[in-house]
Scaffold this motif. Structure first.
Motif, PDB file in Angstrom:
ATOM      1  N   ASN A  52       5.022  10.343  -6.876  1.00 47.08           N
ATOM      2  CA  ASN A  52       6.364  10.331  -7.353  1.00 47.08           C
ATOM      3  C   ASN A  52       7.510  10.527  -6.374  1.00 47.08           C
ATOM      4  O   ASN A  52       8.173  11.185  -6.463  1.00 47.08           O
ATOM      5  CB  ASN A  52       6.211  11.476  -8.376  1.00 47.08           C
ATOM      6  CG  ASN A  52       5.619  11.389  -9.625  1.00 47.08           C
ATOM      7  OD1 ASN A  52       5.466  10.118  -9.915  1.00 47.08           O
ATOM      8  ND2 ASN A  52       4.967  12.223 -10.100  1.00 47.08           N
ATOM      9  N   GLU A  53       7.415   9.450  -5.324  1.00 46.20           N
ATOM     10  CA  GLU A  53       8.168   9.480  -4.190  1.00 46.20           C
ATOM     11  C   GLU A  53       9.090   8.505  -4.564  1.00 46.20           C
ATOM     12  O   GLU A  53       8.698   7.414  -4.483  1.00 46.20           O
ATOM     13  CB  GLU A  53       7.268   9.480  -2.946  1.00 46.20           C
ATOM     14  CG  GLU A  53       8.170   9.155  -1.755  1.00 46.20           C
ATOM     15  CD  GLU A  53       8.991  10.176  -1.569  1.00 46.20           C
ATOM     16  OE1 GLU A  53      10.366  10.159  -1.523  1.00 46.20           O
ATOM     17  OE2 GLU A  53       8.255  11.482  -1.275  1.00 46.20           O
ATOM     18  N   THR A  54      10.388   8.783  -4.361  1.00 51.74           N
ATOM     19  CA  THR A  54      11.313   7.813  -4.665  1.00 51.74           C
ATOM     20  C   THR A  54      12.179   7.228  -3.483  1.00 51.74           C
ATOM     21  O   THR A  54      12.709   6.336  -3.460  1.00 51.74           O
ATOM     22  CB  THR A  54      12.239   8.169  -5.948  1.00 51.74           C
ATOM     23  OG1 THR A  54      12.888   9.290  -5.754  1.00 51.74           O
ATOM     24  CG2 THR A  54      11.647   8.088  -7.083  1.00 51.74           C
ATOM     25  N   VAL A  55      12.544   8.577  -2.693  1.00 52.03           N
ATOM     26  CA  VAL A  55      13.438   8.083  -1.679  1.00 52.03           C
ATOM     27  C   VAL A  55      13.010   6.989  -0.700  1.00 52.03           C
ATOM     28  O   VAL A  55      13.518   6.087  -0.154  1.00 52.03           O
ATOM     29  CB  VAL A  55      13.857   9.637  -0.904  1.00 52.03           C
ATOM     30  CG1 VAL A  55      14.500   9.202   0.165  1.00 52.03           C
ATOM     31  CG2 VAL A  55      14.555  10.653  -1.639  1.00 52.03           C
ATOM     32  N   TYR A  56      11.780   7.224  -0.396  1.00 52.97           N
ATOM     33  CA  TYR A  56      11.204   6.371   0.615  1.00 52.97           C
ATOM     34  C   TYR A  56      10.819   5.016   0.014  1.00 52.97           C
ATOM     35  O   TYR A  56      10.811   4.299   0.594  1.00 52.97           O
ATOM     36  CB  TYR A  56       9.856   7.146   1.333  1.00 52.97           C
ATOM     37  CG  TYR A  56      10.371   8.212   2.077  1.00 52.97           C
ATOM     38  CD1 TYR A  56      10.932   8.088   3.503  1.00 52.97           C
ATOM     39  CD2 TYR A  56       9.832   9.391   2.139  1.00 52.97           C
ATOM     40  CE1 TYR A  56      11.342   8.727   4.137  1.00 52.97           C
ATOM     41  CE2 TYR A  56      10.264  10.548   2.829  1.00 52.97           C
ATOM     42  CZ  TYR A  56      11.007  10.236   3.834  1.00 52.97           C
ATOM     43  OH  TYR A  56      11.179  11.166   4.633  1.00 52.97           O
ATOM     44  N   ALA A  57      10.446   5.168  -1.386  1.00 60.25           N
ATOM     45  CA  ALA A  57      10.136   3.909  -2.209  1.00 60.25           C
ATOM     46  C   ALA A  57      11.441   2.979  -2.136  1.00 60.25           C
ATOM     47  O   ALA A  57      11.208   1.837  -1.658  1.00 60.25           O
ATOM     48  CB  ALA A  57       9.933   4.290  -3.550  1.00 60.25           C
ATOM     49  N   ARG A 116       0.815  -1.263  -0.097  1.00 57.44           N
ATOM     50  CA  ARG A 116      -0.156   0.024  -0.037  1.00 57.44           C
ATOM     51  C   ARG A 116       0.637   1.168  -0.219  1.00 57.44           C
ATOM     52  O   ARG A 116       0.654   2.241  -0.613  1.00 57.44           O
ATOM     53  CB  ARG A 116      -0.963  -0.020   1.416  1.00 57.44           C
ATOM     54  CG  ARG A 116      -1.881  -1.058   1.019  1.00 57.44           C
ATOM     55  CD  ARG A 116      -2.779  -1.308   2.407  1.00 57.44           C
ATOM     56  NE  ARG A 116      -3.401  -0.197   2.786  1.00 57.44           N
ATOM     57  CZ  ARG A 116      -3.749  -0.028   4.124  1.00 57.44           C
ATOM     58  NH1 ARG A 116      -3.460  -0.917   4.803  1.00 57.44           N
ATOM     59  NH2 ARG A 116      -4.270   1.250   4.420  1.00 57.44           N
ATOM     60  N   ALA A 117       1.928   1.256   0.882  1.00 57.49           N
ATOM     61  CA  ALA A 117       2.756   2.397   0.809  1.00 57.49           C
ATOM     62  C   ALA A 117       3.518   2.545  -0.478  1.00 57.49           C
ATOM     63  O   ALA A 117       3.653   3.905  -0.934  1.00 57.49           O
ATOM     64  CB  ALA A 117       4.087   2.305   1.963  1.00 57.49           C
ATOM     65  N   LEU A 118       3.914   1.476  -1.225  1.00 56.22           N
ATOM     66  CA  LEU A 118       4.541   1.641  -2.431  1.00 56.22           C
ATOM     67  C   LEU A 118       3.676   1.983  -3.462  1.00 56.22           C
ATOM     68  O   LEU A 118       3.850   2.690  -4.237  1.00 56.22           O
ATOM     69  CB  LEU A 118       5.057   0.434  -2.871  1.00 56.22           C
ATOM     70  CG  LEU A 118       6.592  -0.071  -2.080  1.00 56.22           C
ATOM     71  CD1 LEU A 118       6.807  -1.389  -2.853  1.00 56.22           C
ATOM     72  CD2 LEU A 118       7.516   0.724  -2.709  1.00 56.22           C
ATOM     73  N   TRP A 119       2.230   1.583  -3.443  1.00 63.26           N
ATOM     74  CA  TRP A 119       1.336   2.161  -4.459  1.00 63.26           C
ATOM     75  C   TRP A 119       1.217   3.807  -4.165  1.00 63.26           C
ATOM     76  O   TRP A 119       1.074   4.730  -4.902  1.00 63.26           O
ATOM     77  CB  TRP A 119       0.085   1.710  -3.840  1.00 63.26           C
ATOM     78  CG  TRP A 119      -1.183   2.271  -4.654  1.00 63.26           C
ATOM     79  CD1 TRP A 119      -1.792   2.198  -6.010  1.00 63.26           C
ATOM     80  CD2 TRP A 119      -1.969   3.558  -4.354  1.00 63.26           C
ATOM     81  NE1 TRP A 119      -2.684   3.047  -6.211  1.00 63.26           N
ATOM     82  CE2 TRP A 119      -2.910   4.045  -5.209  1.00 63.26           C
ATOM     83  CE3 TRP A 119      -2.100   4.372  -3.145  1.00 63.26           C
ATOM     84  CZ2 TRP A 119      -3.836   4.907  -5.096  1.00 63.26           C
ATOM     85  CZ3 TRP A 119      -2.841   5.353  -2.876  1.00 63.26           C
ATOM     86  CH2 TRP A 119      -3.689   5.762  -4.058  1.00 63.26           C
ATOM     87  N   TYR A 120       1.261   4.442  -2.836  1.00 58.36           N
ATOM     88  CA  TYR A 120       1.241   5.828  -2.655  1.00 58.36           C
ATOM     89  C   TYR A 120       2.597   6.430  -3.189  1.00 58.36           C
ATOM     90  O   TYR A 120       2.464   7.238  -4.133  1.00 58.36           O
ATOM     91  CB  TYR A 120       1.501   5.986  -1.036  1.00 58.36           C
ATOM     92  CG  TYR A 120       1.775   7.303  -0.706  1.00 58.36           C
ATOM     93  CD1 TYR A 120       1.003   8.350  -0.372  1.00 58.36           C
ATOM     94  CD2 TYR A 120       3.147   7.946  -0.763  1.00 58.36           C
ATOM     95  CE1 TYR A 120       1.094   9.600  -0.083  1.00 58.36           C
ATOM     96  CE2 TYR A 120       3.414   9.144  -0.339  1.00 58.36           C
ATOM     97  CZ  TYR A 120       2.556  10.207  -0.010  1.00 58.36           C
ATOM     98  OH  TYR A 120       2.903  11.408   0.114  1.00 58.36           O
ATOM     99  N   CYS A 121       3.569   5.816  -3.323  1.00 53.88           N
ATOM    100  CA  CYS A 121       4.973   6.223  -3.865  1.00 53.88           C
ATOM    101  C   CYS A 121       4.692   6.502  -5.389  1.00 53.88           C
ATOM    102  O   CYS A 121       5.235   7.357  -5.874  1.00 53.88           O
ATOM    103  CB  CYS A 121       6.029   5.187  -3.615  1.00 53.88           C
ATOM    104  SG  CYS A 121       6.593   5.298  -2.099  1.00 53.88           S
TER     105      CYS A 121
END
Length: 151
Positions: A112-117, A103-108
């Motif tokens: 367009n979030e890559t650092v936390y991904a 679910r968090a990767l879906w958010y990424c």
């Protein structure tokens, strides 16, 4: 519940957040209300955004399910959600399962979030090496990783 109140009547949800904060409600209760407000098509107010930002610290929201639900409600608001993301990726591995990571990767992919991904992908690889990822989650996560790598 609190989420329904926030989604049906955001101004009332705002007042409810203030009351919850005054009485020292649990972070997950405040999170539910913030998440509800996010479901309403009206743009969230500055107070809602500040509350979202502060959920990582004051007091910290540490339940992985609530963290992920709150994050995915505000997919486009990366500045305000970054502290929550940091909170999520820093949780002990025993608290973070493949469903949370998926679910968090879906958010990424939405933000367009890559650092936390990258940090979540690392956590996923840990879980996969331990053999605790189901085939369904593995398939979903691998697809999301492909989308993130394409960004």
């Amino acid at each position: 519940g609190l989420g329904s109140v926030g989604s049906l009547d955001p101004p009332f949800g705002e007042r409810l957040i203030l009351q919850l904060q005054k009485i020292g409600a649990e972070p997950r209760q405040i999170s539910a209300c913030v998440t509800g407000i996010a479901r309403n098509p009206l743009p969230p107010t500055q107070h809602t955004l500040t509350t979202l930002h502060n959920l990582a610290t004051d007091p910290p929201l540490t339940d992985p399910s609530h963290l992920v639900t709150t994050l995915t409600s505000f997919a486009a608001l990366s500045f305000y959600s970054q502290p929550l993301f940091a909170q999520l990726v820093d949780l002990p591995t025993c608290d973070l399962n493949a469903s949370h990571i998926s679910r968090a990767l879906w958010y990424c992919t939405k933000a367009n979030e890559t650092v936390y991904a990258e940090r979540l992908i690392s956590r996923y690889k840990q879980l996969a090496a331990e053999g605790t990822v189901s085939d369904d989650h593995r398939t979903a996560i691998e697809k999301l990783i492909g989308k993130i790598k394409d960004v």
